[in-house]
Write an enzyme that holds these catalytic residues in place. Structure first.
Site, short mmCIF file in Angstrom:
data_model
loop_
_atom_site.label_atom_id
_atom_site.label_comp_id
_atom_site.label_asym_id
_atom_site.label_seq_id
_atom_site.Cartn_x
_atom_site.Cartn_y
_atom_site.Cartn_z
N ILE A 1 0.54 6.92 -16.47
CA ILE A 1 -0.81 6.33 -16.47
C ILE A 1 -1.85 7.36 -16.92
O ILE A 1 -2.70 7.09 -17.77
CB ILE A 1 -1.15 5.76 -15.08
CG1 ILE A 1 -0.16 4.64 -14.73
CG2 ILE A 1 -2.59 5.23 -15.04
CD1 ILE A 1 -0.26 4.10 -13.30
N ARG B 1 -4.61 5.95 -5.22
CA ARG B 1 -4.45 5.57 -3.82
C ARG B 1 -5.66 6.00 -3.00
O ARG B 1 -6.21 7.09 -3.23
CB ARG B 1 -3.20 6.25 -3.22
CG ARG B 1 -1.87 5.57 -3.53
CD ARG B 1 -1.78 4.17 -2.92
NE ARG B 1 -0.52 3.52 -3.21
CZ ARG B 1 -0.29 2.72 -4.24
NH1 ARG B 1 -1.25 2.45 -5.11
NH2 ARG B 1 0.89 2.14 -4.41
N ASP C 1 -10.72 1.37 -7.08
CA ASP C 1 -9.88 0.18 -6.88
C ASP C 1 -9.08 0.29 -5.59
O ASP C 1 -8.44 -0.68 -5.18
CB ASP C 1 -8.92 0.05 -8.08
CG ASP C 1 -8.13 -1.25 -8.04
OD1 ASP C 1 -8.75 -2.32 -7.87
OD2 ASP C 1 -6.89 -1.21 -8.16
N GLU D 1 -7.50 -0.81 3.37
CA GLU D 1 -7.67 -1.96 2.46
C GLU D 1 -7.41 -3.27 3.20
O GLU D 1 -6.46 -3.34 3.98
CB GLU D 1 -6.72 -1.82 1.28
CG GLU D 1 -7.11 -0.65 0.39
CD GLU D 1 -6.20 -0.47 -0.82
OE1 GLU D 1 -5.28 -1.29 -1.04
OE2 GLU D 1 -6.41 0.51 -1.55
N HIS E 1 -7.97 -3.38 -5.16
CA HIS E 1 -6.58 -2.97 -5.51
C HIS E 1 -6.02 -3.96 -6.55
O HIS E 1 -4.94 -4.52 -6.38
CB HIS E 1 -5.69 -2.90 -4.26
CG HIS E 1 -4.50 -2.00 -4.45
ND1 HIS E 1 -4.12 -1.04 -3.55
CD2 HIS E 1 -3.59 -1.91 -5.46
CE1 HIS E 1 -3.03 -0.41 -3.97
NE2 HIS E 1 -2.71 -0.92 -5.14
N ALA F 1 -3.53 -3.49 -11.33
CA ALA F 1 -2.32 -4.00 -12.00
C ALA F 1 -2.38 -5.51 -12.19
O ALA F 1 -1.39 -6.12 -12.62
CB ALA F 1 -1.08 -3.62 -11.18
O1 LIG Z 1 1.85 1.08 -6.80
C1 LIG Z 1 1.34 0.56 -7.77
O2 LIG Z 1 1.80 0.66 -8.92
C2 LIG Z 1 0.13 -0.31 -7.60
O3 LIG Z 1 -0.56 0.02 -6.45
C3 LIG Z 1 0.53 -1.75 -7.71
O4 LIG Z 1 0.18 -2.45 -6.61
P1 LIG Z 1 0.28 -4.06 -6.58
O5 LIG Z 1 1.67 -4.46 -6.96
O6 LIG Z 1 -0.03 -4.41 -5.17
O7 LIG Z 1 -0.71 -4.58 -7.56
#
Ligand SMILES: O=C(O)[C@H](O)COP(=O)(O)O
Length: 310
Positions: free
Chosen positions: A146, A228, A252, A257, A276, A279
């Site tokens: 990433i 995180r 995010d 959370e 969060h 993704a």
């Molecule tokens: O660990 C990860 O790659 C992300 O935090 C993905 O989290 P999610 O599947 O809950 O979107």
């Protein structure tokens, strides 16, 4: 053989698993009894503790959708011979795009303007100037899949000067990257306009961006966190932004959370928060769900999936 899907997954992977096993979904009332007979688990953020594993006598594989495996007690899994897989690579594009979105939204005050516009207020634009990103300095902590994608995007779109910090990347790999390498955060932080975090939560990274390190940053700089919660000290970040020692931040992820609506960071106009959701694209959810399911089936059949970490 029973597979329990304990978080809400894109149905593509659930349906793939259903072709080969009995699958109990997260919204099925039977899901809360997974400890009794689960051979395999599909999870996203759900915590799987040592105690869970001790109770789940039939459990053989945990398949995590995503890359951060801090929600799974890996040592306990290893000790019990439970395989753990994750899905690296497949969500990189979505997370990298969100990191840039949060950065741009923060420096150009997008959500702040949005709130004012919706509220019908006449905005004194001269009082709300933002910052451009063209040829600015972006500091990236964590140069994995990433982080390197985020570097390419800032550089490609804004000709940004990239400084990377990642003590786990060997010198041979750094020589392939067209980026400056910082030997320490102390060297990197005073230089950056945008600090963006792309590393796992570990005992080493917890509280990594604390008050002392925030104090090294420029007052015009921002912090972006799509990795995180807990890596940035939120109380220190609040102090830095509210006292004008830092321009803002785009997060995010949070220490707890979902964050509550009275979280101090939510009171700051130049703080942008998302739930969060980095993704959360159709493409990534489909890819990740399918990969999590196929790795689960492979490991249950005795294979060693590429994403296996324990
Ligand atoms: O660990 C990860 O790659 C992300 O935090 C993905 O989290 P999610 O599947 O809950 O979107």
């Amino acid at each position: 053989m029973k597979i329990y899907v304990l978080d809400a997954f894109h149905l593509s992977g659930v349906e793939l698993a259903e072709k080969q096993a009995e699958v109990i979904r997260w919204d099925d009332p039977r899901a809360k009894n997974w400890h009794e007979d689960a051979a395999g688990l599909m999870v996203r953020g759900k915590k799987i503790t040592a105690d869970d594993m001790a109770r789940a006598k039939k459990l053989r594989v945990i398949s995590k959708q995503g890359v951060g495996i801090d929600n799974i007690d890996l040592e306990a899994a290893k000790a019990r011979g439970i395989a753990v897989c994750r899905t690296p690579g497949v969500n990189s594009e979505a997370v990298a795009e969100m990191a840039l979105s949060l950065g741009l939204s923060t420096v150009r005050r997008v959500t702040e303007f949005d709130r004012m516009t919706r509220g019908g207020s006449k905005v004194q634009r001269a009082d709300f100037l933002g910052y451009e990103s063209w040829q600015k300095t972006v500091g990236i902590v964590g140069m994995g899949n990433i982080g390197t994608l985020v570097a390419r995007k800032w550089r490609g779109a804004f000709d940004a000067n990239i400084i990377g910090y990642d003590p786990y990347v060997p010198a041979s790999r750094w020589s392939e990257l067209p980026h400056k390498r910082a030997a320490s955060l102390e060297e990197m932080l005073p230089q950056v306009d945008i600090l963006t975090l792309h590393l796992p939560l570990t005992p080493e990274s917890r509280n990594m961006i604390d008050a002392a390190r925030l104090a090294l940053m420029k007052p015009t700089a921002i912090v972006v966190n799509t990795s995180r919660g807990g890596i940035v000290n939120e109380a220190a970040l609040y102090q830095a932004i509210s006292s004008g020692k830092l321009f803002g931040a785009g997060f995010d992820v949070f220490e707890v959370e979902p964050p509550t609506s009275d979280h101090p960071l939510m009171t700051l106009p130049t703080f942008v928060g998302t739930p969060h959701a980095a993704a959360g694209t159709v493409e990534t959810q489909m890819r990740s769900s399918m990969l999590a399911a196929s790795q689960l089936l492979e490991a249950l059949a005795g294979g060693q999936p590429l994403g296996q970490v324990a």
